[in-house]
Design an enzyme around this catalytic site. Structure first.
Site, PDB file in Angstrom:
ATOM      1  CG  ASN A 210      -0.172  -0.074   2.508  1.00 50.63           C
ATOM      2  OD1 ASN A 210       0.534   0.860   2.836  1.00 50.63           O
ATOM      3  ND2 ASN A 210      -0.264  -1.180   3.240  1.00 50.63           N
ATOM      4  CG  ASP A 279      -6.336  -5.715   6.351  1.00 51.87           C
ATOM      5  OD1 ASP A 279      -5.717  -5.676   7.437  1.00 51.87           O
ATOM      6  OD2 ASP A 279      -7.121  -4.821   5.985  1.00 51.87           O
ATOM      7  CE  LYS A 289       9.703 -11.236 -14.443  1.00 48.20           C
ATOM      8  NZ  LYS A 289      10.410 -10.751 -15.612  1.00 48.20           N
ATOM      9  CG  PHE A 327      -2.681   5.218  13.541  1.00 43.55           C
ATOM     10  CD1 PHE A 327      -1.867   5.051  14.652  1.00 43.55           C
ATOM     11  CD2 PHE A 327      -2.652   6.423  12.858  1.00 43.55           C
ATOM     12  CE1 PHE A 327      -1.033   6.082  15.072  1.00 43.55           C
ATOM     13  CE2 PHE A 327      -1.830   7.461  13.264  1.00 43.55           C
ATOM     14  CZ  PHE A 327      -1.018   7.289  14.373  1.00 43.55           C
ATOM     15  CE  LYS A 341     -10.958  -0.202  11.203  1.00 43.23           C
ATOM     16  NZ  LYS A 341     -10.240   0.497  10.154  1.00 43.23           N
ATOM     17  CE  LYS A 345      -8.299  -3.833  14.455  1.00 47.17           C
ATOM     18  NZ  LYS A 345      -7.243  -3.863  13.449  1.00 47.17           N
TER      19      LYS A 345
END
Ligand code: CTP
Length: 403
Positions: A210, A279, A289, A327, A341, A345
């Site tokens: 990301n 995730d 490859k 976060f 969250k 969590k």
């Protein structure tokens, strides 16, 4: 607005070839909104012109013990009193010897004697001079006077010699100045911060990741260190410099991050999970490859462990567990998702982050966050630099610690 805005810095320059380098430091301080006044020794004026330093600092440069323009003023006392911090860079062997023995035979040494605020000293000299027992004894002496030494780097010198004695880099000095002004309210804390993206390989040359750059996590690490914490940073691939004084463990995948976090838990008092953990990961990474040729290719993924959730679960079963800060990267329903969250969590605090805007997204230098804590408190932090936002997060954490 910078954390250094309006701070008054007295900048002492002494006779070392590295004097030319600090011209840039004066500019950097002014860019951050500091008021800078330069004091130069006689030898410093042979290496760099007071005119240059006057133009860069925007203030007259002081070189004499006695002012010809205003003889009734006592420059060393007024200059010492009117400033928040004295930075001496580069500090020559001669100036360090003066400071060690409390000599008051030039303006800069006299100001140092008359200063009651923080004094930072950046030695720069030939490595043989630096390693000489006399210099080392003088450095130990000024340290015992309460001056902070920012140790020189090792490397090639202007004279061709190689070794310790090169003037340190600006980043180290900036961190030391910020530390001098920061509250030391995390001094007893062992902070563990994760930052950056993770990379999940699907063959030796490709991966799933990301756009996280790690800026927020690195800012949290730098500011925790400034506030006195011992900091370990577990970082996914990022192209940022590790903040001075921070121990960094480099990882690539979520599984590696999970292993390092769990291995560091024993000694940690605060965990901040700022990393953008992938995730999912490719179910069957290929050893070689993957070649083109097929019209379409599908990539089966399996879920990665949720590191923060695992920490939250362990916290439920443990009487003594680190403070947990997570976060939430959200593009919609920020507060609802953040609150979910926080609860799911089992966190003490969550930093809800809008990742949709250019000022607050992944690679931005600024951030606008909302802080939600376990007691139901909600704080909207306005758009700030990531460094300032990090300080606001630590303010909230210290309030939680006090409670
Ligand atoms: N996190 C983690 N391990 C993961 C995923 C996320 O430790 N595998 C942590 C992040 O570091 C962050 C928090 O969980 O502190 C929330 O991450 P975020 O990506 O906002 O949410 P997710 O829990 O992944 O949920 P979703 O993707 O559905 O929003």
């Amino acid at each position: 607005m910078s954390l250094l805005t309006d701070k008054k810095i007295l900048f002492g320059i002494t006779g070392s070839i590295a004097a030319y380098k600090v011209a840039d430091w004066v500019r950097a301080l002014r860019r951050e909104g500091c008021q800078v006044t330069v004091v130069m020794t006689e030898s410093a004026c042979r290496f760099i012109s007071p005119l240059t330093m006057a133009a860069l600092s925007g203030n007259p440069v002081h070189t004499d013990m006695f002012s010809a323009i205003a003889p009734e003023t006592i420059p060393h006392i007024t200059l010492a009193k009117e400033h928040d911090l004295l930075l001496i860079a580069p500090a020559s062997a001669q100036t360090i010897a003066r400071l060690a023995h409390g000599l008051a035979d030039n303006l800069l040494a006299t100001i140092a004697l008359a200063s009651s605020g923080p004094v930072l000293v950046c030695p720069a000299m030939n490595s043989v001079m630096f390693q000489h027992p006399a210099t080392q004894a003088n450095i130990a002496a000024i340290r015992s006077h309460g001056y902070q030494i920012i140790k020189p780097d090792c490397g090639k010198m202007a004279c061709g010699d190689e070794g310790p004695g090169r003037l340190t880099e600006w980043e180290n000095v900036r961190q030391a100045i910020l530390t001098a002004f920061a509250p030391q309210d995390l001094a007893n804390e062992q902070v563990l911060i994760t930052a950056g993206p993770t990379r999940e390989p699907f063959d030796p040359v490709r991966f799933l990741s990301n756009p996280s750059t790690g800026k927020m996590g690195y800012a949290l690490a730098a500011t925790a260190r400034q506030r006195g914490a011992t900091v370990t940073l577990i970082s996914g691939p990022a192209s940022l410099n590790v903040p001075p004084g921070v121990r960094c463990i480099q990882v690539t995948t979520a599984a590696e991050m999970q292993a390092q976090v769990m291995a560091s838990l024993e000694t940690t008092t605060i965990v901040v999970k700022a990393a953008a953990v992938s995730d999912y990961r490719p179910a069957e990474p290929q050893a070689h490859k993957v070649k083109k040729g097929k019209a379409a290719l599908s990539l089966p993924l399996i879920a990665n462990p949720d590191i923060l959730k695992e920490l939250g679960e362990r916290k439920r079963d443990s009487a003594k567990f680190p403070v947990l800060i997570g976060f939430a990267a959200e593009s919609r329903d920020h507060l609802k998702e953040g609150a979910r969250k926080l609860q799911e969590k089992n966190l003490d605090l969550i930093v809800v982050n809008d990742i949709s805007g250019t000022e607050t997204g992944f690679a931005a230098d600024t951030n606008r966050v909302t802080l939600l804590d376990r007691n139901g408190a909600q704080e909207e932090v306005p758009l700030l630099s990531k460094e300032e936002a990090a300080h606001r997060i630590w303010d909230a954490v210290t309030r939680l610690l006090e409670a």
